[in-house]
Motif scaffolding. Structure first.
Motif, PDB file in Angstrom:
ATOM      1  N   PRO A  53      24.998 -27.295   7.219  1.00 53.52           N
ATOM      2  CA  PRO A  53      24.534 -28.556   6.642  1.00 53.52           C
ATOM      3  C   PRO A  53      23.954 -28.495   5.228  1.00 53.52           C
ATOM      4  CG  PRO A  53      23.893 -28.449   8.924  1.00 53.52           C
ATOM      5  CD  PRO A  53      24.503 -27.126   8.582  1.00 53.52           C
ATOM      6  N   ILE A  54      22.891 -27.809   4.967  1.00 52.00           N
ATOM      7  CA  ILE A  54      22.292 -27.833   3.629  1.00 52.00           C
ATOM      8  C   ILE A  54      23.024 -26.884   2.689  1.00 52.00           C
ATOM      9  CG2 ILE A  54      20.165 -27.349   2.359  1.00 52.00           C
ATOM     10  CD1 ILE A  54      18.651 -28.320   4.843  1.00 52.00           C
ATOM     11  N   TYR A  55      23.458 -25.772   3.220  1.00 51.54           N
ATOM     12  CA  TYR A  55      24.183 -24.790   2.410  1.00 51.54           C
ATOM     13  C   TYR A  55      25.474 -25.377   1.832  1.00 51.54           C
ATOM     14  CZ  TYR A  55      26.319 -20.366   1.050  1.00 51.54           C
ATOM     15  OH  TYR A  55      26.917 -19.353   0.343  1.00 51.54           O
ATOM     16  N   SER A  56      26.105 -26.292   2.557  1.00 56.27           N
ATOM     17  CA  SER A  56      27.339 -26.893   2.049  1.00 56.27           C
ATOM     18  C   SER A  56      27.076 -27.685   0.776  1.00 56.27           C
ATOM     19  CB  SER A  56      27.961 -27.801   3.108  1.00 56.27           C
ATOM     20  OG  SER A  56      27.137 -28.909   3.366  1.00 56.27           O
ATOM     21  N   HIS A  57      25.940 -28.358   0.706  1.00 58.53           N
ATOM     22  CA  HIS A  57      25.601 -29.094  -0.510  1.00 58.53           C
ATOM     23  C   HIS A  57      25.256 -28.149  -1.658  1.00 58.53           C
ATOM     24  CE1 HIS A  57      25.876 -33.054   1.198  1.00 58.53           C
ATOM     25  NE2 HIS A  57      25.034 -32.737   2.175  1.00 58.53           N
ATOM     26  N   ILE A  58      24.606 -27.050  -1.336  1.00 55.57           N
ATOM     27  CA  ILE A  58      24.284 -26.072  -2.380  1.00 55.57           C
ATOM     28  C   ILE A  58      25.562 -25.482  -2.961  1.00 55.57           C
ATOM     29  CG2 ILE A  58      23.225 -23.813  -2.787  1.00 55.57           C
ATOM     30  CD1 ILE A  58      21.070 -24.629  -0.737  1.00 55.57           C
ATOM     31  N   VAL A  59      26.506 -25.134  -2.108  1.00 53.11           N
ATOM     32  CA  VAL A  59      27.781 -24.583  -2.583  1.00 53.11           C
ATOM     33  C   VAL A  59      28.560 -25.639  -3.357  1.00 53.11           C
ATOM     34  CG1 VAL A  59      29.981 -23.613  -1.832  1.00 53.11           C
ATOM     35  CG2 VAL A  59      27.868 -22.853  -0.770  1.00 53.11           C
ATOM     36  N   LYS A  66      26.375 -27.910 -11.192  1.00 50.74           N
ATOM     37  CA  LYS A  66      25.064 -28.539 -11.338  1.00 50.74           C
ATOM     38  C   LYS A  66      23.988 -27.632 -10.766  1.00 50.74           C
ATOM     39  CE  LYS A  66      26.470 -32.013 -13.459  1.00 50.74           C
ATOM     40  NZ  LYS A  66      26.261 -31.978 -14.876  1.00 50.74           N
ATOM     41  N   PRO A  67      22.754 -27.774 -11.251  1.00 54.86           N
ATOM     42  CA  PRO A  67      21.685 -26.887 -10.778  1.00 54.86           C
ATOM     43  C   PRO A  67      21.342 -27.117  -9.304  1.00 54.86           C
ATOM     44  CG  PRO A  67      20.816 -28.563 -12.267  1.00 54.86           C
ATOM     45  CD  PRO A  67      22.294 -28.704 -12.280  1.00 54.86           C
ATOM     46  N   ILE A  68      20.812 -26.078  -8.704  1.00 49.33           N
ATOM     47  CA  ILE A  68      20.503 -26.099  -7.277  1.00 49.33           C
ATOM     48  C   ILE A  68      19.407 -27.113  -6.946  1.00 49.33           C
ATOM     49  CG2 ILE A  68      19.740 -24.674  -5.321  1.00 49.33           C
ATOM     50  CD1 ILE A  68      22.504 -23.990  -6.415  1.00 49.33           C
ATOM     51  N   TRP A  69      18.514 -27.398  -7.893  1.00 47.90           N
ATOM     52  CA  TRP A  69      17.428 -28.328  -7.593  1.00 47.90           C
ATOM     53  C   TRP A  69      17.938 -29.741  -7.320  1.00 47.90           C
ATOM     54  CZ3 TRP A  69      16.821 -32.594 -10.577  1.00 47.90           C
ATOM     55  CH2 TRP A  69      17.298 -32.556 -11.884  1.00 47.90           C
ATOM     56  N   TRP A  70      19.200 -30.025  -7.614  1.00 43.41           N
ATOM     57  CA  TRP A  70      19.774 -31.331  -7.286  1.00 43.41           C
ATOM     58  C   TRP A  70      19.794 -31.569  -5.782  1.00 43.41           C
ATOM     59  CZ3 TRP A  70      24.285 -34.073 -10.037  1.00 43.41           C
ATOM     60  CH2 TRP A  70      23.957 -34.298 -11.369  1.00 43.41           C
ATOM     61  N   ILE A  71      19.655 -30.509  -5.002  1.00 40.25           N
ATOM     62  CA  ILE A  71      19.638 -30.660  -3.545  1.00 40.25           C
ATOM     63  C   ILE A  71      18.487 -31.572  -3.128  1.00 40.25           C
ATOM     64  CG2 ILE A  71      18.217 -28.655  -2.955  1.00 40.25           C
ATOM     65  CD1 ILE A  71      21.377 -29.586  -1.124  1.00 40.25           C
ATOM     66  N   PHE A  72      17.407 -31.573  -3.891  1.00 38.72           N
ATOM     67  CA  PHE A  72      16.273 -32.432  -3.570  1.00 38.72           C
ATOM     68  C   PHE A  72      16.579 -33.902  -3.843  1.00 38.72           C
ATOM     69  CE2 PHE A  72      14.220 -28.305  -4.502  1.00 38.72           C
ATOM     70  CZ  PHE A  72      13.717 -28.077  -3.234  1.00 38.72           C
ATOM     71  N   LEU A  73      17.510 -34.174  -4.746  1.00 34.17           N
ATOM     72  CA  LEU A  73      17.891 -35.563  -5.014  1.00 34.17           C
ATOM     73  C   LEU A  73      18.608 -36.179  -3.819  1.00 34.17           C
ATOM     74  CD1 LEU A  73      19.114 -35.261  -8.698  1.00 34.17           C
ATOM     75  CD2 LEU A  73      16.922 -36.103  -7.871  1.00 34.17           C
ATOM     76  N   PHE A  74      19.228 -35.339  -2.974  1.00 30.77           N
ATOM     77  CA  PHE A  74      19.866 -35.849  -1.771  1.00 30.77           C
ATOM     78  C   PHE A  74      18.839 -36.298  -0.730  1.00 30.77           C
ATOM     79  CE2 PHE A  74      23.441 -33.262  -3.349  1.00 30.77           C
ATOM     80  CZ  PHE A  74      24.449 -34.206  -3.251  1.00 30.77           C
ATOM     81  N   VAL A  79      18.467 -42.859  -4.145  1.00 29.61           N
ATOM     82  CA  VAL A  79      18.946 -41.926  -5.167  1.00 29.61           C
ATOM     83  C   VAL A  79      20.061 -41.068  -4.576  1.00 29.61           C
ATOM     84  CG1 VAL A  79      18.269 -39.969  -6.629  1.00 29.61           C
ATOM     85  CG2 VAL A  79      16.739 -41.908  -6.360  1.00 29.61           C
ATOM     86  N   ASN A  80      19.951 -40.749  -3.288  1.00 28.49           N
ATOM     87  CA  ASN A  80      20.953 -39.892  -2.656  1.00 28.49           C
ATOM     88  C   ASN A  80      22.336 -40.531  -2.656  1.00 28.49           C
ATOM     89  OD1 ASN A  80      20.503 -41.832  -0.713  1.00 28.49           O
ATOM     90  ND2 ASN A  80      19.914 -40.387   0.882  1.00 28.49           N
ATOM     91  N   ILE A  81      22.411 -41.852  -2.607  1.00 24.42           N
ATOM     92  CA  ILE A  81      23.712 -42.525  -2.650  1.00 24.42           C
ATOM     93  C   ILE A  81      24.346 -42.335  -4.018  1.00 24.42           C
ATOM     94  CG2 ILE A  81      24.863 -44.765  -2.510  1.00 24.42           C
ATOM     95  CD1 ILE A  81      22.623 -45.575  -0.520  1.00 24.42           C
ATOM     96  N   THR A  87      28.373 -36.692  -7.387  1.00 27.57           N
ATOM     97  CA  THR A  87      28.851 -35.370  -6.984  1.00 27.57           C
ATOM     98  C   THR A  87      30.340 -35.409  -6.650  1.00 27.57           C
ATOM     99  OG1 THR A  87      26.663 -34.836  -6.120  1.00 27.57           O
ATOM    100  CG2 THR A  87      28.497 -33.509  -5.335  1.00 27.57           C
ATOM    101  N   LEU A  88      30.774 -36.422  -5.910  1.00 25.62           N
ATOM    102  CA  LEU A  88      32.196 -36.533  -5.599  1.00 25.62           C
ATOM    103  C   LEU A  88      33.026 -36.783  -6.857  1.00 25.62           C
ATOM    104  CD1 LEU A  88      32.277 -38.506  -2.244  1.00 25.62           C
ATOM    105  CD2 LEU A  88      32.781 -36.099  -2.644  1.00 25.62           C
ATOM    106  N   ASN A  89      32.470 -37.545  -7.801  1.00 20.80           N
ATOM    107  CA  ASN A  89      33.172 -37.768  -9.057  1.00 20.80           C
ATOM    108  C   ASN A  89      33.337 -36.456  -9.822  1.00 20.80           C
ATOM    109  OD1 ASN A  89      34.411 -39.108 -11.194  1.00 20.80           O
ATOM    110  ND2 ASN A  89      32.469 -39.485 -12.206  1.00 20.80           N
ATOM    111  N   LEU A  90      32.290 -35.664  -9.885  1.00 24.37           N
ATOM    112  CA  LEU A  90      32.380 -34.377 -10.570  1.00 24.37           C
ATOM    113  C   LEU A  90      33.306 -33.415  -9.835  1.00 24.37           C
ATOM    114  CD1 LEU A  90      28.677 -33.885 -11.691  1.00 24.37           C
ATOM    115  CD2 LEU A  90      30.637 -34.481 -13.107  1.00 24.37           C
ATOM    116  N   LEU A  91      33.367 -33.519  -8.513  1.00 27.73           N
ATOM    117  CA  LEU A  91      34.295 -32.690  -7.752  1.00 27.73           C
ATOM    118  C   LEU A  91      35.738 -33.045  -8.098  1.00 27.73           C
ATOM    119  CD1 LEU A  91      34.687 -30.540  -5.519  1.00 27.73           C
ATOM    120  CD2 LEU A  91      34.783 -32.443  -3.900  1.00 27.73           C
ATOM    121  N   SER A  92      36.037 -34.332  -8.149  1.00 34.01           N
ATOM    122  CA  SER A  92      37.404 -34.723  -8.506  1.00 34.01           C
ATOM    123  C   SER A  92      37.718 -34.352  -9.945  1.00 34.01           C
ATOM    124  CB  SER A  92      37.620 -36.218  -8.260  1.00 34.01           C
ATOM    125  OG  SER A  92      36.812 -36.996  -9.108  1.00 34.01           O
ATOM    126  N   LYS A  93      36.745 -34.431 -10.842  1.00 37.06           N
ATOM    127  CA  LYS A  93      36.954 -34.000 -12.232  1.00 37.06           C
ATOM    128  C   LYS A  93      37.175 -32.490 -12.311  1.00 37.06           C
ATOM    129  CE  LYS A  93      36.032 -37.912 -14.333  1.00 37.06           C
ATOM    130  NZ  LYS A  93      37.049 -38.676 -14.971  1.00 37.06           N
TER     131      LYS A  93
END
Length: 153
Positions: A53-59, A66-74, A79-81, A87-93
């Motif tokens: 669960p959390i590790y998937s967001h870190i990876v 993006k920096p790891i501290w973004w995990i706290f924004l979730f 803000v998480n939305i 994040t999905l936009n950057l993944l597709s980019k």
């Protein structure tokens, strides 16, 4: 209430309705998971990381650069939305796709994650603009289109 029989036909109907809803949802979830597994592997990360669960967001944050501290924004409501969409936009980019593909990842992840994972898309690195040689804005390189000189102090 004295005539209540838990083994009545309504309990069987309820179980059938729940099974009719759960089985397709489970199939869609497994298809999305397999697609995400392949996306992680294409990006050079272990595929099993999408299950934790959390590790998937870190990876995922490492994949998009993006920096790891973004995990706290979730963890911040509302803000998480925004961060999830970003994040999905950057993944597709990172795979060279446009915003339309991001909309597909948001609305139909069970279709677009397998397309991204099993398709012939290449991982271009964190964000496709940076991988394609895009340089961030430098104010010293700005050219005024009207050739106005800045005010002298």
């Amino acid at each position: 209430m004295e005539n209540y029989d838990p083994s009545s036909a309504s309990a069987g109907a309820f179980a059938a309705i729940m099974a009719a809803c759960l089985i397709p949802a489970l199939i869609v979830g497994i298809i999305s998971l397999i697609g995400m597994w392949k996306v992680y592997e294409k990006a050079g990360k272990p595929g099993w990381a999408c299950i934790i669960p959390i590790y998937s967001h870190i990876v995922l944050l490492e994949i998009i650069g993006k920096p790891i501290w973004w995990i706290f924004l979730f963890l911040v409501p509302c803000v998480n939305i925004v961060v999830a969409v970003w994040t999905l936009n950057l993944l597709s980019k990172s795979f060279g796709q446009s915003e339309g593909f991001t909309v597909g990842l948001l609305l139909l992840p069970f279709v677009f994650f397998p397309v991204l994972g099993f398709g012939n898309y290449q991982y271009l690195g964190p964000s496709a603009k940076e991988a394609a040689g895009y340089k961030p804005f430098n104010p010293n390189d700005y050219k005024d289109p009207f050739n106005n000189q800045p005010p002298q102090a």
